[in-house]
Design an enzyme around this catalytic site. Structure first.
Site, PDB file in Angstrom:
ATOM      1  CE  LYS A  79      -4.045  -2.203   1.975  1.00  0.00           C
ATOM      2  NZ  LYS A  79      -5.123  -2.175   2.970  1.00  0.00           N
ATOM      3  CG  ASP A 116      -7.458   0.092   3.546  1.00  0.00           C
ATOM      4  OD1 ASP A 116      -8.335  -0.671   3.101  1.00  0.00           O
ATOM      5  OD2 ASP A 116      -6.244  -0.071   3.317  1.00  0.00           O
TER       6      ASP A 116
END
Length: 266
Positions: A79, A116
């Site tokens: 990420k 997220d």
């Protein structure tokens, strides 16, 4: 007679999406996004792609060169690294220093965002655990942890971040403290809190140690895990055995579906 449900109908016009990770056996995004494509009547399919850190650049550049690939989802441990493959970065992704979604724009550039954190906070609120005004102890200053930290602070929480990598914690806290002075601190170990969050990959494998011990938490502490497979991680099992309320990992992704729908213009 075979009565199994049909999968996506792949044709020459099908648009492609990929979810990148190492490993990818645990990813839940294909099982949630492909049914969404079907409900929307979108001619698209999302597939898992196993990319090791050593081959990540080769894999990403190859995927981005595919003419009918419209987007990428990103899971552990990529990420943070995927930000370098974006031409445009959303404010939340820039502040958190990580991305979990990239889309190809109309002019061929790649735009990175991170959902997220917002998905995690939405999941907490849906379960009745509004983080506003509450103290959260967050384990993990990696890609997912950074995004969750941003969203928790934006939602009004007080935050303590801890990680085995002290430099990573310091970097994140310094960046966030400039935006939310006095509301975020770093630590080297878990601290008492209203909500204790595991934003590390610990729990993906059966032999992983616990990221922290629920037996050391105060009664009533909400224990949240972002690991989605297995659903009942060892951390959540230990918390439930102690009588603590728990938050499973799947709602974080489920709450992101509407965000993905808008981001990818489905």
């Amino acid at each position: 007679m075979n009565t199994a449900p049909e999968g996506p109908q792949i044709t020459g016009t099908t648009r492609l999406f990929a979810v990148l990770g190492d490993p990818v056996a645990q990813v839940q995004a294909p099982a949630m996004l492909n049914p969404l494509f079907a409900r929307l009547g979108t001619d698209a399919v999302l597939v898992p792609v196993h990319a090791t850190p050593e081959r990540l650049a080769d894999v990403v550049r190859g995927l981005q060169a595919i003419g009918n690939l419209d987007g990428l989802l990103v899971t552990v441990p990529h990420k943070t690294a995927l930000l370098s493959f974006a031409d445009v970065v959303s404010p939340a992704a820039l502040l958190g220093g990580s991305t979990n979604a990239l889309r190809r724009t109309g002019d061929g550039r790649w735009e990175a965002a991170n959902f997220d954190g917002e998905g995690f906070v939405r999941g907490l609120r849906a379960a009745g655990h509004d983080p506003a005004g509450r103290h959260v102890s967050l384990a993990g200053a990696g890609g997912a942890g950074c995004s969750i930290a941003v969203a928790l602070l934006d939602a009004g929480a007080e935050l303590t971040v801890w990680d085995r990598d002290a430099d990573r914690v310091r970097t994140l806290v310094d960046r966030l403290a400039a935006r939310w002075p006095g509301r975020v601190t770093g630590a080297g170990a878990p601290v008492p809190a209203d909500i204790a969050v595991n934003a590390t990959p610990m729990g993906l494998r059966p032999d992983d140690p616990l990221p922290f011990d629920p037996a050391e938490l105060d009664a009533g502490t909400v224990v949240a895990d972002i690991v989605m497979k297995p659903r009942r991680t060892a951390l959540l099992a230990a918390a439930e055995e102690r009588g603590l309320p728990v938050q499973y990992g799947a709602p974080m992704l489920a709450e992101q579906l509407a965000l993905y729908k808008d981001f990818f213009r489905l």
